[in-house]
Design a protein around this motif. Sequence first.
Motif, PDB file in Angstrom:
ATOM      1  N   THR A   6      21.079  18.480  38.580  1.00 47.05           N
ATOM      2  CA  THR A   6      19.698  18.945  38.427  1.00 47.05           C
ATOM      3  C   THR A   6      19.618  20.433  38.761  1.00 47.05           C
ATOM      4  O   THR A   6      20.136  20.872  39.792  1.00 47.05           O
ATOM      5  CB  THR A   6      18.763  18.148  39.345  1.00 47.05           C
ATOM      6  N   ARG A  32      16.958  14.597  20.033  1.00 46.51           N
ATOM      7  CA  ARG A  32      17.492  13.800  21.123  1.00 46.51           C
ATOM      8  C   ARG A  32      17.233  12.324  20.808  1.00 46.51           C
ATOM      9  O   ARG A  32      16.221  11.980  20.172  1.00 46.51           O
ATOM     10  CB  ARG A  32      16.882  14.184  22.473  1.00 46.51           C
ATOM     11  N   ASP A  36      17.054   8.653  22.667  1.00 48.99           N
ATOM     12  CA  ASP A  36      16.959   7.875  23.898  1.00 48.99           C
ATOM     13  C   ASP A  36      16.820   6.404  23.537  1.00 48.99           C
ATOM     14  O   ASP A  36      16.299   6.065  22.467  1.00 48.99           O
ATOM     15  CB  ASP A  36      15.760   8.333  24.726  1.00 48.99           C
ATOM     16  N   ALA A  91      16.998  18.644  34.068  1.00 47.28           N
ATOM     17  CA  ALA A  91      16.312  17.598  34.828  1.00 47.28           C
ATOM     18  C   ALA A  91      16.865  16.239  34.410  1.00 47.28           C
ATOM     19  O   ALA A  91      17.330  16.089  33.270  1.00 47.28           O
ATOM     20  CB  ALA A  91      14.809  17.649  34.558  1.00 47.28           C
ATOM     21  N   PRO A  92      16.822  15.245  35.288  1.00 47.61           N
ATOM     22  CA  PRO A  92      17.325  13.913  34.913  1.00 47.61           C
ATOM     23  C   PRO A  92      16.675  13.355  33.650  1.00 47.61           C
ATOM     24  O   PRO A  92      17.324  12.603  32.911  1.00 47.61           O
ATOM     25  CB  PRO A  92      16.982  13.067  36.140  1.00 47.61           C
ATOM     26  N   SER A  93      15.429  13.744  33.368  1.00 52.29           N
ATOM     27  CA  SER A  93      14.745  13.267  32.155  1.00 52.29           C
ATOM     28  C   SER A  93      15.392  13.803  30.883  1.00 52.29           C
ATOM     29  O   SER A  93      15.083  13.328  29.776  1.00 52.29           O
ATOM     30  CB  SER A  93      13.270  13.678  32.184  1.00 52.29           C
ATOM     31  N   GLN A  94      16.279  14.783  31.019  1.00 53.75           N
ATOM     32  CA  GLN A  94      16.974  15.333  29.860  1.00 53.75           C
ATOM     33  C   GLN A  94      18.303  14.644  29.600  1.00 53.75           C
ATOM     34  O   GLN A  94      19.037  15.031  28.681  1.00 53.75           O
ATOM     35  CB  GLN A  94      17.154  16.842  30.020  1.00 53.75           C
ATOM     36  N   THR A  95      18.607  13.629  30.380  1.00 56.49           N
ATOM     37  CA  THR A  95      19.760  12.783  30.085  1.00 56.49           C
ATOM     38  C   THR A  95      19.506  12.091  28.756  1.00 56.49           C
ATOM     39  O   THR A  95      18.509  11.393  28.594  1.00 56.49           O
ATOM     40  CB  THR A  95      19.959  11.738  31.197  1.00 56.49           C
ATOM     41  N   SER A  96      20.410  12.305  27.800  1.00 60.51           N
ATOM     42  CA  SER A  96      20.178  11.814  26.451  1.00 60.51           C
ATOM     43  C   SER A  96      21.415  12.079  25.604  1.00 60.51           C
ATOM     44  O   SER A  96      22.381  12.699  26.056  1.00 60.51           O
ATOM     45  CB  SER A  96      18.967  12.535  25.850  1.00 60.51           C
ATOM     46  N   THR A  98      24.517  13.964  30.606  1.00 61.55           N
ATOM     47  CA  THR A  98      23.992  13.258  31.770  1.00 61.55           C
ATOM     48  C   THR A  98      23.603  14.279  32.817  1.00 61.55           C
ATOM     49  O   THR A  98      24.398  15.171  33.142  1.00 61.55           O
ATOM     50  CB  THR A  98      25.052  12.307  32.362  1.00 61.55           C
TER      51      THR A  98
END
Lengths: 111, 112
Positions: free
Chosen positions: B15, B36, B38, B82-87, B110
Motif C-alpha cells: 500500500t 481492469r 474483478d 491501494a488494496p482496492s486496486q488489486t485486480s 496484488t
Amino acid sequence: DQQVKQNSPSLSVQEGRISILNCDYTNSMFDYFLWYKKYPAEGPTFLISISSIKDKNEDGRFTVFLNKSAKHLSLHIVPSQPGDSAVYFCAASAEGNQFYFGTGTSLTVIP
Amino acid sequence: NAGVTQTPKFRVLKTGQSMTLLCAQDMNHEYMYWYRQDPGMGLRLIHYSVGEGTTAKGEVPDGYNVSRLKKQNFLLGLESAAPSQTSVYFCASQWTIYNEQFFGPGTRLTVL
C-alpha cells in the motif's frame, strides 16, 4: 449501474449440441456489439461482432442475433465442441470505441 | 507480429507504492485502452486514448493516470497503490472505431 448484463454465470452443454449465450443491455444508444472468448490466464479473444443495422451475423459455427426492441443479443454456437469451453463476454458501445462489458458466462462443453 | 503485449505479467505492491504498467502494440492501431477485471464485475474501462498524445477517462479512472507519448505504447500508472486496486489489468488496442479490440495477456496486480 451495469449497462450490459449476462444473467447466466454458467452454462453446460453436451458436445455437438447448440450453446446459446444471452446478453441484455439498457442503453438504447448502443449500436455496436462484440462477443469475446476468454481462457484462464489469457486475454479475451474476439469472436464476432454485430452492428445495430443488422439483426444477425454469422461466422462459421458462431452466430450472433440482435433484438434491438428487447435490447437483447445472443450468441449461438453450433455444434459445440470441448474447445469452446471458456468464459464468454458480450460488450456494447455507443460510439464504436468505449465498450461496456458484461460479467461473463462460463461455458462448459461436455464430451 | 506480437500483437498486444503487457509488462509485467505479475506484480505485488505494498500500500502506498507506485508502479507503471506498460502496454505495447505493433499493429499501428490508433485507439488503446486499459481495463481492469474483478471477480463478478466483468471488464471495466479505466482510461483510453484515441491517438498519440491523447488520453481520456473511462468508467473507473480514480487512482490511475495514463500517458500515450508514442502511438505504440500506452502506460498506466498507480501513484499510491491501494488494496482496492488489486485486480487483473488488460490492455487493448483498436485500429479505428466500429472494429474489434485486441487484448493483451493481462497483468495480475496484488496490493498488500
